[in-house]
Motif scaffolding. Structure first.
Motif, short mmCIF file in Angstrom:
data_model
loop_
_atom_site.label_atom_id
_atom_site.label_comp_id
_atom_site.label_asym_id
_atom_site.label_seq_id
_atom_site.Cartn_x
_atom_site.Cartn_y
_atom_site.Cartn_z
N MET A 1 -18.10 -44.68 -20.81
CA MET A 1 -19.45 -44.28 -21.18
C MET A 1 -19.54 -42.76 -21.09
O MET A 1 -18.94 -42.14 -20.23
N SER A 2 -20.34 -42.17 -21.95
CA SER A 2 -20.48 -40.71 -21.94
C SER A 2 -21.96 -40.34 -21.99
O SER A 2 -22.81 -41.16 -22.30
N CYS A 3 -22.23 -39.09 -21.69
CA CYS A 3 -23.60 -38.56 -21.67
C CYS A 3 -24.21 -38.64 -23.07
O CYS A 3 -23.58 -38.27 -24.06
N GLU A 4 -25.44 -39.13 -23.14
CA GLU A 4 -26.14 -39.22 -24.42
C GLU A 4 -26.54 -37.86 -24.96
O GLU A 4 -26.87 -37.72 -26.13
N TRP A 5 -26.52 -36.82 -24.11
CA TRP A 5 -26.95 -35.49 -24.52
C TRP A 5 -25.77 -34.61 -24.92
O TRP A 5 -25.81 -33.98 -25.97
N CYS A 6 -24.74 -34.54 -24.07
CA CYS A 6 -23.63 -33.63 -24.35
C CYS A 6 -22.32 -34.36 -24.68
O CYS A 6 -21.33 -33.72 -25.00
N GLU A 7 -22.34 -35.68 -24.55
CA GLU A 7 -21.21 -36.55 -24.86
C GLU A 7 -20.00 -36.38 -23.94
O GLU A 7 -18.93 -36.89 -24.22
N GLU A 8 -20.19 -35.69 -22.82
CA GLU A 8 -19.11 -35.59 -21.83
C GLU A 8 -19.03 -36.88 -21.03
O GLU A 8 -20.04 -37.54 -20.81
N PRO A 9 -17.85 -37.25 -20.56
CA PRO A 9 -17.69 -38.51 -19.84
C PRO A 9 -18.07 -38.46 -18.36
O PRO A 9 -17.97 -39.46 -17.67
N GLU A 10 -18.53 -37.32 -17.87
CA GLU A 10 -18.78 -37.13 -16.44
C GLU A 10 -20.19 -37.56 -16.04
O GLU A 10 -21.01 -36.75 -15.63
N ILE A 11 -20.48 -38.87 -16.15
CA ILE A 11 -21.82 -39.37 -15.78
C ILE A 11 -21.71 -40.29 -14.57
O ILE A 11 -20.64 -40.82 -14.28
N GLU A 12 -22.84 -40.42 -13.88
CA GLU A 12 -22.89 -41.34 -12.74
C GLU A 12 -24.25 -42.01 -12.68
O GLU A 12 -25.25 -41.47 -13.16
N SER A 13 -24.29 -43.20 -12.10
CA SER A 13 -25.55 -43.92 -11.91
C SER A 13 -26.27 -43.34 -10.70
O SER A 13 -25.66 -43.07 -9.67
N ILE A 14 -27.58 -43.16 -10.86
CA ILE A 14 -28.42 -42.61 -9.79
C ILE A 14 -29.73 -43.39 -9.74
O ILE A 14 -30.00 -44.23 -10.60
N THR A 15 -30.54 -43.11 -8.74
CA THR A 15 -31.94 -43.50 -8.75
C THR A 15 -32.74 -42.20 -8.71
O THR A 15 -32.33 -41.23 -8.05
N CYS A 16 -33.83 -42.18 -9.44
CA CYS A 16 -34.61 -40.95 -9.52
C CYS A 16 -36.09 -41.29 -9.69
O CYS A 16 -36.45 -42.45 -9.86
N THR A 17 -36.91 -40.28 -9.65
CA THR A 17 -38.34 -40.43 -9.87
C THR A 17 -38.66 -40.05 -11.29
O THR A 17 -38.19 -39.01 -11.79
#
Length: 91
Positions: free
Chosen positions: A1-17
Motif C-alpha cells: 500500500m502507498s500514500c494516496e497523496w505522494c504515492e510513497e510506500p512509507e505509510i502506517e496505521s494510526i489513530t487520530c482526531t
C-alpha cells in the motif's frame, strides 16, 4: 500500500482526531481515536475511503442531537441506528 497523496510506500496505521460536519450541516463534531493513515514521507494524515464511508453512513443513520461536541470513534459507532442502512448510497 502507498500514500494516496505522494504515492510513497512509507505509510502506517494510526489513530487520530478528525473534525466532521454533521449531515444536516448544523455543526461539526470532534471524533477522537479515528482509524487513519500517516505517511512518513510527506507527513499527510488521512482516513481511508472505507473509514470515510463508514463515518458518513453512520452519521446519516443515528440521532446526531444526542452527540456532544466531542466523541470517540468507537462511541460514535456504538450509537444506535435509526435506519438499517444509508438508502442514499446507491452502490
Amino acid at each position: 500500500m502507498s500514500c494516496e497523496w505522494c504515492e510513497e510506500p512509507e505509510i502506517e496505521s494510526i489513530t487520530c482526531t478528525v473534525y466532521w460536519e454533521l449531515p444536516d450541516g448544523t455543526r461539526a463534531i470532534e471524533i477522537t481515536t479515528t482509524p487513519g493513515i500517516q505517511c512518513n514521507a510527506c507527513g499527510m494524515e488521512y482516513q481511508s475511503e472505507d473509514v470515510i464511508n463508514e463515518l458518513e453512513d453512520h452519521l446519516m443513520l443515528i440521532d446526531t442531537t444526542k452527540i456532544g461536541k466531542s466523541i470517540s470513534y468507537n462511541e460514535l459507532m456504538d450509537q444506535p441506528k435509526l435506519l438499517k442502512r444509508n438508502y442514499f448510497r446507491f452502490n
